[in-house]
Design a protein around this motif. Structure first.
Motif, mmCIF file in Angstrom:
data_model
loop_
_atom_site.group_PDB
_atom_site.id
_atom_site.type_symbol
_atom_site.label_atom_id
_atom_site.label_comp_id
_atom_site.label_asym_id
_atom_site.label_seq_id
_atom_site.Cartn_x
_atom_site.Cartn_y
_atom_site.Cartn_z
ATOM 1 N N THR A 109 0.816 -1.229 0.000
ATOM 2 C CA THR A 109 0.000 0.000 0.000
ATOM 3 C C THR A 109 0.844 1.271 0.000
ATOM 4 O O THR A 109 0.376 2.318 0.438
ATOM 5 N N ILE A 110 2.096 1.192 -0.459
ATOM 6 C CA ILE A 110 2.911 2.408 -0.565
ATOM 7 C C ILE A 110 2.344 3.308 -1.662
ATOM 8 O O ILE A 110 2.070 4.482 -1.441
ATOM 9 N N GLY A 111 2.192 2.756 -2.863
ATOM 10 C CA GLY A 111 1.535 3.474 -3.944
ATOM 11 C C GLY A 111 2.143 4.823 -4.259
ATOM 12 O O GLY A 111 1.511 5.855 -4.020
ATOM 13 N N TYR A 112 3.353 4.847 -4.809
ATOM 14 C CA TYR A 112 4.008 6.123 -5.111
ATOM 15 C C TYR A 112 3.186 6.979 -6.069
ATOM 16 O O TYR A 112 3.108 8.189 -5.922
ATOM 17 N N GLY A 113 2.606 6.345 -7.071
ATOM 18 C CA GLY A 113 1.839 7.093 -8.067
ATOM 19 C C GLY A 113 2.641 7.503 -9.274
ATOM 20 O O GLY A 113 2.096 8.111 -10.197
ATOM 21 N N HIS A 196 23.368 6.639 -5.886
ATOM 22 C CA HIS A 196 22.768 6.199 -7.144
ATOM 23 C C HIS A 196 21.683 7.134 -7.664
ATOM 24 O O HIS A 196 21.401 7.127 -8.867
ATOM 25 N N GLU A 197 21.057 7.915 -6.797
ATOM 26 C CA GLU A 197 19.986 8.806 -7.240
ATOM 27 C C GLU A 197 20.422 10.261 -7.304
ATOM 28 O O GLU A 197 19.735 11.075 -7.918
ATOM 29 N N GLY A 198 21.547 10.594 -6.624
ATOM 30 C CA GLY A 198 22.000 11.974 -6.615
ATOM 31 C C GLY A 198 21.227 12.858 -5.666
ATOM 32 O O GLY A 198 21.264 14.088 -5.796
ATOM 33 N N TRP A 199 20.503 12.259 -4.716
ATOM 34 C CA TRP A 199 19.743 13.046 -3.742
ATOM 35 C C TRP A 199 20.658 13.561 -2.646
ATOM 36 O O TRP A 199 21.749 13.041 -2.409
ATOM 37 N N THR A 200 20.186 14.575 -1.938
ATOM 38 C CA THR A 200 20.874 15.002 -0.730
ATOM 39 C C THR A 200 20.548 14.011 0.394
ATOM 40 O O THR A 200 19.622 13.199 0.279
ATOM 41 N N PHE A 201 21.302 14.090 1.481
ATOM 42 C CA PHE A 201 21.060 13.162 2.589
ATOM 43 C C PHE A 201 19.681 13.405 3.218
ATOM 44 O O PHE A 201 19.007 12.456 3.640
ATOM 45 N N THR A 211 8.684 5.919 2.551
ATOM 46 C CA THR A 211 8.461 4.609 1.948
ATOM 47 C C THR A 211 8.112 3.572 3.002
ATOM 48 O O THR A 211 7.106 2.860 2.893
ATOM 49 N N LEU A 212 8.933 3.451 4.041
ATOM 50 C CA LEU A 212 8.739 2.392 5.032
ATOM 51 C C LEU A 212 7.496 2.623 5.889
ATOM 52 O O LEU A 212 6.958 1.671 6.459
ATOM 53 N N PHE A 217 4.392 9.428 -0.885
ATOM 54 C CA PHE A 217 3.948 10.606 -1.629
ATOM 55 C C PHE A 217 4.233 10.487 -3.125
ATOM 56 O O PHE A 217 3.432 10.879 -3.948
ATOM 57 N N GLY A 218 5.411 9.954 -3.463
ATOM 58 C CA GLY A 218 5.772 9.823 -4.864
ATOM 59 C C GLY A 218 6.591 10.973 -5.407
ATOM 60 O O GLY A 218 6.904 11.002 -6.599
ATOM 61 N N ASP A 219 6.934 11.959 -4.544
ATOM 62 C CA ASP A 219 7.771 13.051 -5.020
ATOM 63 C C ASP A 219 9.208 12.598 -5.231
ATOM 64 O O ASP A 219 9.928 13.140 -6.066
ATOM 65 N N PHE A 220 9.652 11.610 -4.456
ATOM 66 C CA PHE A 220 10.951 10.975 -4.662
ATOM 67 C C PHE A 220 10.715 9.473 -4.775
ATOM 68 O O PHE A 220 10.109 8.875 -3.886
ATOM 69 N N VAL A 221 11.197 8.894 -5.872
ATOM 70 C CA VAL A 221 11.038 7.456 -6.101
ATOM 71 C C VAL A 221 12.353 6.926 -6.645
ATOM 72 O O VAL A 221 12.858 7.417 -7.662
#
Length: 299
Positions: A109-113, A196-201, A211-212, A217-221
């Protein structure tokens, strides 16, 4: 059964108080998000309108209808994981590995969208797949959580026999369990996603919790950027992290609920003791105090 037995006088005020606390907590959260994000949202809208005007001025052949058509192409491309940069295309979202991760986000039921079935057959299958998969996921996670709890208890009982200090030993085992889970399911994935994604910490740790906790939300996947080539093991690692991380976080949440319920029972016991000293004991509350919550052992 009388009206007094049906609506326990001690139960109704506590339920109203709990509802008031819940409503207050939600409203405070709304105020904080409003203050933190409201001004930024207005600034983002202003920047987008300015960028739109600059784009229409730079490309005079592009009118409002043309801009809407381009935006529709970009939106459709993002839904299927298509890269619009350069003269190449990617495999899109619906590879086997990413499809398996999508199936995991459905049953959890995470459902990022960020991706969803578009065919009639795929949408109908998704309904029945979730209908049976969500209860199965709950049962499996519950069983895994019970084994995690049983392992933690066995270690705690072993150390209690050695040290003869029950309370301190249990506190130490719980602390080590929480810290090791935090490192395994938050710190290590945070570093992997940053690489691997280039995100900030901060973005990575935010994604881990969203996620957990199955908020999604799906803004970061992760594993969804069409501009990046991910290794095959990346999706497998993600699916494993989601499954065991959900079980661990559910165990932590259950521990927190248990602590809050014990605190509530302790406050009720103190209040009941004060009533008895005043000469008005509450029998219904005394029966409730006798109840203790013990998590079930794995079969």
């Amino acid at each position: 059964m009388g009206i007094k037995d049906t609506f326990n006088l001690a139960w109704v005020p506590s339920m109203l108080l709990l509802g008031l606390v819940y409503l207050t907590y939600v409203l405070i959260g709304g105020v904080v998000f409003w203050k933190l994000e409201g001004d930024l949202g207005q600034k983002d809208i202003s920047l987008l309108l300015r960028s739109k005007n600059i784009l229409l001025t730079t490309y005079p052949c592009l009118n409002q209808e043309g801009l809407e058509a381009v935006a529709q192409v970009v939106q459709d491309a993002s839904k299927v994981g298509l890269s619009l940069r350069g003269n190449y295309t990617t495999d899109g979202f619906w590879k086997f590995t990413s499809s398996a991760v999508f199936a995991a986000t459905v049953v959890t039921t995470i459902g990022y969208g960020n991706m969803s079935p578009s065919s009639d057959a795929g949408q109908i299958f998704c309904v029945f797949f979730a209908l049976f998969g969500i209860p199965l996921n709950v049962v499996v996670l519950n069983r895994v959580g019970k084994y995690m709890l049983a392992l933690e208890r066995n270690i705690s009982d072993f150390l209690v026999k050695k040290t003869k200090r029950r309370r301190c030993t249990r506190f130490f085992v719980h602390l080590v369990s929480y810290l090791s889970g935090t490192v395994l399911f938050f710190v290590v994935p945070m570093i992997v996603f940053q690489m691997h994604e280039g995100w900030t910490f901060s973005q990575a740790i935010y994604y881990c919790f969203i996620t957990l906790s199955t908020i999604g939300f799906g803004d970061f996947v992760a594993d969804s950027n069409p501009e990046k080539a991910y290794p095959e093991w990346y999706s497998v690692l993600m699916a494993s992290w989601i499954f065991f991380g959900l079980a661990w976080l559910a165990l932590v949440i259950n521990h927190s609920i248990d602590i809050l319920e014990r605190l509530s029972n302790h406050l009720k016991q103190r209040r009941g003791g004060q009533k008895q000293e005043g000469g008005s004991p509450d029998t219904g509350e005394a029966d409730e105090k006798a109840e203790t919550k013990t998590p079930p052992e794995p079969q």
